[in-house]
Enzyme design. Structure first.
Site, PDB file in Angstrom:
ATOM      1  N   GLY A 289       4.676   3.426  11.930  1.00 23.56           N
ATOM      2  CA  GLY A 289       4.057   2.641  10.874  1.00 23.56           C
ATOM      3  C   GLY A 289       3.195   3.432   9.933  1.00 23.56           C
ATOM      4  O   GLY A 289       2.336   2.872   9.249  1.00 23.56           O
TER       5      GLY A 289
ATOM      6  N   ASN B 225      -4.271   3.645  15.924  1.00 24.09           N
ATOM      7  CA  ASN B 225      -4.001   4.641  14.886  1.00 24.09           C
ATOM      8  C   ASN B 225      -4.372   6.041  15.359  1.00 24.09           C
ATOM      9  O   ASN B 225      -5.295   6.681  14.866  1.00 24.09           O
ATOM     10  CB  ASN B 225      -4.733   4.271  13.594  1.00 24.09           C
TER      11      ASN B 225
ATOM     12  N   LYS C  46       6.251   2.971   6.509  1.00 26.13           N
ATOM     13  CA  LYS C  46       5.776   2.402   5.256  1.00 26.13           C
ATOM     14  C   LYS C  46       6.607   2.859   4.059  1.00 26.13           C
ATOM     15  O   LYS C  46       6.713   2.143   3.065  1.00 26.13           O
ATOM     16  CB  LYS C  46       4.314   2.805   5.043  1.00 26.13           C
TER      17      LYS C  46
ATOM     18  N   ASP D 178      -0.087  -6.113   6.306  1.00 29.86           N
ATOM     19  CA  ASP D 178      -1.185  -5.174   6.137  1.00 29.86           C
ATOM     20  C   ASP D 178      -1.106  -4.489   4.775  1.00 29.86           C
ATOM     21  O   ASP D 178      -0.044  -4.393   4.167  1.00 29.86           O
ATOM     22  CB  ASP D 178      -1.176  -4.132   7.258  1.00 29.86           C
ATOM     23  N   ASP D 179      -2.259  -4.013   4.322  1.00 28.31           N
ATOM     24  CA  ASP D 179      -2.360  -3.180   3.116  1.00 28.31           C
ATOM     25  C   ASP D 179      -1.744  -3.828   1.891  1.00 28.31           C
ATOM     26  O   ASP D 179      -0.972  -3.201   1.157  1.00 28.31           O
ATOM     27  CB  ASP D 179      -1.712  -1.812   3.370  1.00 28.31           C
TER      28      ASP D 179
END
Length: 878
Positions: free
Chosen positions: A206, A411, A237, A313-314
């Site tokens: 990811g 992470n 991503k 996310d993001d």
């Protein structure tokens, strides 16, 4: 996980007044060079670099007596030293139950006998079954659980399910690979009862950056199976068909074929292939996009995918709407997951995936999930911040809101926010008291360097299977052996010095190495560190010779190249300390300039860094200390060297030099949120009168947010009592103070005043101009360059590049000059002395970088001719 990237700005600041190539300046200036400002762009640093603490690695290396199994079994008992002989071969016995099947394809590491072999019946029996437990009872009621027993009557494997049998076989494989089995001829009599603690154990691809190659993905999937990781979430991503703009479109034929191969590889290794989609950037909450999503899922389902995740996310805008997200997930659960019948529960990555910015109240997205999201859906969580430890407190916080155990997206060892690093250190920061009631599992988000990520994933597998017995140091030591058995010690040397991120989620590094400063030199410290730098210098060649993993060595090679150079630089820095102490000035300076990093070398190192916590700082500090000490030895004065001080830990490191390097395209950044009472500043070498202070805050001066938007500039003589220079400044990137009358000071700081800002704090340049110093006039074709000032700035670490000729006036009373230069190989310079009528009084050539020249009688101007870097020109006066 994202950050804002801002490449700072260089501001041309000239303390010269030019007239016919002559300039006047004040001795002691710290000058800047020219550049242009650049805008921010959306990226990763503001989220992945909130934490600056560096915690030590817990645990210790254990003696496993020749029997290493990973993950660490929850129960293992050896029957003394009893062994069984399998040199005659193994015959598999297939029980007559519908739930069993032959496992010969998984047992290829054993000397299996063909059923037609005349010796088949004499073979050592291996019985494998799951479900009805014909021979062994007591297997835990958990998917993946197993019992493995080796006795004189045979090898018995009982699994809760097929995966349990497969895991038992992986344990048997590792037993076979241990030295104690005498080349695969004898197995220890042993009983292992084992089961995983967490249902989800694995990896999420990811990260931002280059996705893994197909070959690396296949290699990793085999690695997952071998060490009992059961989840691989495909969500790079930068895969356009996973995210915007093409998430609605089918994969091209080649990519679709690759995904099917990954699915098949996962099935062989009992790994759940979870295909993730990231539609939130441009999703329309309408029927058309819902059908687009279902159509994409159906395409993946047709290729064997049975597990799915949706990432929100993001993103910004309408895609962040938690009510819409819940509505989508619930409908998919009903109309796709349950309708198919063989699809696993969905996984969601929320927009509020970190406590740092998650809305905590009942109206927050996570609480909305808890009240309305289908209970089967798993919810990702990254912790208190984006890259952070796995703790019970953060899980209690999120679990109480989402009303289910979170799935931890850890992470680490991701490096998409520090892409010039490759993390090879121990895996720690994981609470070993956690159970499946606290979190349903953990997946590691590794580096874009997939093969090099195996070292951390080896320990992730260890922890997620059996957290109670997890020992970070021991797991790391075992992982090194697995990764590079033929070059373990060299690989360990590289790994122990390649662990820290420098900013953000700091990791301990070089914990066995003691460095020192020039003032603390002892022979014992010197010899120990010298030996370590020798190991560092030799490690790359030893790794190249011993590593059999071609994919791994390809990933490591750029860092290994720079690592070897670091070893050489560090070793030579220690030799320079010896040479400085010997008193041979000419030999010292020649060796010193040879050991300085050129701009090209600095760029190469910055691109592939290692040793950032101790090794490179030792080199940088040693070179700075030596230059300052040598300057003082030659001039009788202290070098004008500024040192970073302040409330941020990183100001005490070499990172602070980024605001003192004369280059405002580089910047120091705190790497942690600013708060009340914070300040950044510098210490001068001694108290002195100062006439100007100039600070450039932020990473640029246009729209940056990493600066004190409410601040005061203050100074102090003793570091205790501070007086204001500029008060109550608001939104000032460019802080300039000029004295009507010089002010005595030794410490200068920029202090944060009341503000709601919680960004980091950054400074591009911190310039201090002392009041003392004579004025000089310069001439020659190089005099127009502001860099000429660096030859007289009392800072031997800075240099002026003379490409032709530069001249300077000789003040009255000056008897000689000492020149600290760097010359090109085989090069030389000429020193010409002229009187006030421009008549040549003396000319001498020099081919060495260090020399002293007496001022000729009547000389008023000296001209230096020839290509050279001029670090310092030191006058001697009567």
């Amino acid at each position: 996980m994202r950050k804002y990237v801002a490449v700072g700005s260089k501001i041309l600041r000239t303390y010269m007044k030019q007239k016919r190539l002559f300039v006047t300046f004040a001795v002691g200036l710290c000058t800047l060079t020219a550049a242009q400002a650049q805008d921010n762009e959306f990226d990763l640093g503001s989220q992945r670099s909130e934490v600056q603490l560096v915690n030590p690695v817990p645990g210790k290396k254990m003696d496993h007596h020749g029997l290493v199994i990973n993950p660490t079994p929850r129960y293992m008992k050896l029957a003394g030293e009893k062994t069984v002989d399998i040199s005659g071969g193994i015959r598999t016995v297939v029980p007559k139950h519908d739930s069993e099947r032959p496992y010969d394809d998984d047992l290829d590491f054993l000397p299996l006998l063909n059923v037609r072999s005349p010796h088949y019946k004499q073979g050592f029996p291996l019985r494998a079954a799951y479900g009805k437990m014909p021979s062994v009872n007591g297997v835990e009621n958990v998917p993946g659980a197993y019992i493995l027993q080796i006795t004189p009557s045979g090898i018995d494997i009982s699994g809760f399910d097929d995966t349990g049998v497969f895991y038992a076989i992986q344990t048997l494989r590792q037993i076979m690979e241990n030295p104690s089995v005498e080349g695969g001829k004898k197995l220890p009599c042993i009983k292992i009862m084992d089961a995983p603690v967490f249902p989800y154990r694995g990896v999420v691809e990811g990260f931002y950056g280059t996705p893994w190659s197909h070959a690396v993905r296949l290699s990793l999937i085999d690695f997952y199976g071998r060490y009992k990781l059961n989840t691989y979430i495909y969500g790079p991503k930068d895969d356009p068909y996973h995210s915007s703009p093409n998430w609605r479109l089918p994969y091209p034929e080649r990519e679709q074929k690759n995904i099917k191969e990954l699915v098949d590889a996962c099935k062989r290794n009992r790994v759940d292939f979870v295909w993730a989609i990231h539609p939130g950037k441009d999703i329309k909450w309408n029927e058309e996009d819902y059908q687009n999503l279902v159509r994409k899922f159906d395409l993946m389902y047709a290729d064997g995918v049975r597990s799915f995740a949706i990432f929100f996310d993001d993103i910004e805008g309408e895609g962040t709407n938690p009510d819409r997200q819940v509505e989508l997930l619930n409908r998919l659960t009903k109309e796709f997951v349950k309708a198919k019948g063989d699809v696993s529960p969905l996984i969601i990555c929320p927009t509020d995936y970190s406590r740092l910015w998650a809305k905590p109240g009942e109206d927050g997205p996570l609480s909305i999930y808890g009240r309305t999201l289908d209970p089967s859906v798993r919810v990702f969580w990254t912790g208190d911040v984006v890259c952070s430890d796995v703790t019970k407190s953060t899980l209690d916080w999120v679990d109480s809101r989402i009303k289910r155990p979170a799935l931890f997206w850890w992470n680490y060892a991701v490096t998409d926010y520090v892409r010039n690093l490759i993390l090879q250190g121990p895996v720690y920061g994981l609470d070993t008291s956690l159970t499946d009631r606290d979190m349903c599992g953990l997946v590691s988000n590794p580096m874009e360097h997939g093969e090099a990520s195996k070292l951390s994933l080896y320990s992730v597998a260890d922890y997620t299977w059996n957290p109670k017995d997890y020992n970070p140091i021991d797991s790391w030591e075992r992982g090194l052996e697995v990764m590079m058995p033929r070059a373990k010690e060299a690989y360990r040397t590289f790994a122990i010095h390649s662990a820290d991120t420098e900013t953000g989620y700091r990791r301990d590094e070089s914990w066995e190495t003691e460095t020192f400063r020039l003032a603390d030199y002892t022979k014992e410290k010197r010899d120990r560190l010298y030996e370590e730098f020798e190991r560092v210098a030799k490690a790359p060649a030893e790794i190249e010779a011993g590593c059999t993993d071609t994919l791994l060595i390809k990933e490591l090679r750029p860092w290994l190249t720079e690592f070897g150079k670091l070893g050489e630089r560090g070793r030579k820095a220690i030799e320079l300390m010896d040479l400085y102490r010997s008193g041979d000035a000419a030999a010292f300076w020649k060796a010193y300039v040879q050991n300085r990093m050129t701009p090209a070398e600095e760029k190469a190192y910055e691109t592939h860094k290692s040793g950032t916590m101790k090794l490179q700082p030792f080199y940088a500090c040693a070179m700075a200390d030596l230059a300052d000490a040598f300057y003082e030895q030659q001039s009788g004065e202290k070098a004008f060297t500024l040192h970073g001080i302040g409330t941020y830990r990183s100001l005490a490191t070499t990172q602070s030099r980024l605001m003192l390097d004369g280059d405002s395209t580089t910047f120091y950044t705190s790497g942690e949120s600013q708060k009340a009472g914070d300040w950044m500043g510098v210490a001068l070498p001694e108290a002195m009168a100062v006439r100007e202070v100039h600070i450039l805050q932020g990473r640029n001066s246009k729209d940056d947010c990493d600066f004190y938007d409410h601040a005061a500039l203050e100074c102090s003589v003793d570091g205790k009592t501070w007086q204001p220079l500029l008060s109550d400044m608001r939104s000032r990137y460019d802080v300039l103070w000029k004295a009507v009358e010089p002010v005595e000071m030794r410490y200068i700081r920029l202090r944060r005043l009341d503000s709601e800002r919680t960004n980091w704090a950054s400074i591009r340049s911190f310039v201090v101009t002392p009041a003392a110093g004579a004025s000089l006039a310069f001439g020659g074709d190089a005099a127009a360059s502001d860099g000429v000032l660096l030859a007289f700035d009392h800072r031997p670490c800075t240099a002026f590049k003379n490409t032709g000729a530069v001249s300077f006036e000789v003040p009255h009373g000056t008897t000689s000059y000492t020149f600290l230069l760097s010359l090109p190989e085989g090069g030389s310079v000429s020193l010409r002395q002229y009187d006030r009528r421009n008549r040549l009084k003396a000319e001498t050539s020099y081919s060495e970088p260090f020399f002293a020249a007496a001022v000729a009688k009547g000389a008023a101007r000296i001209e230096l001719v020839g290509k050279s870097e001029v670090y310092e020109i030191i006058p001697k006066r009567k």
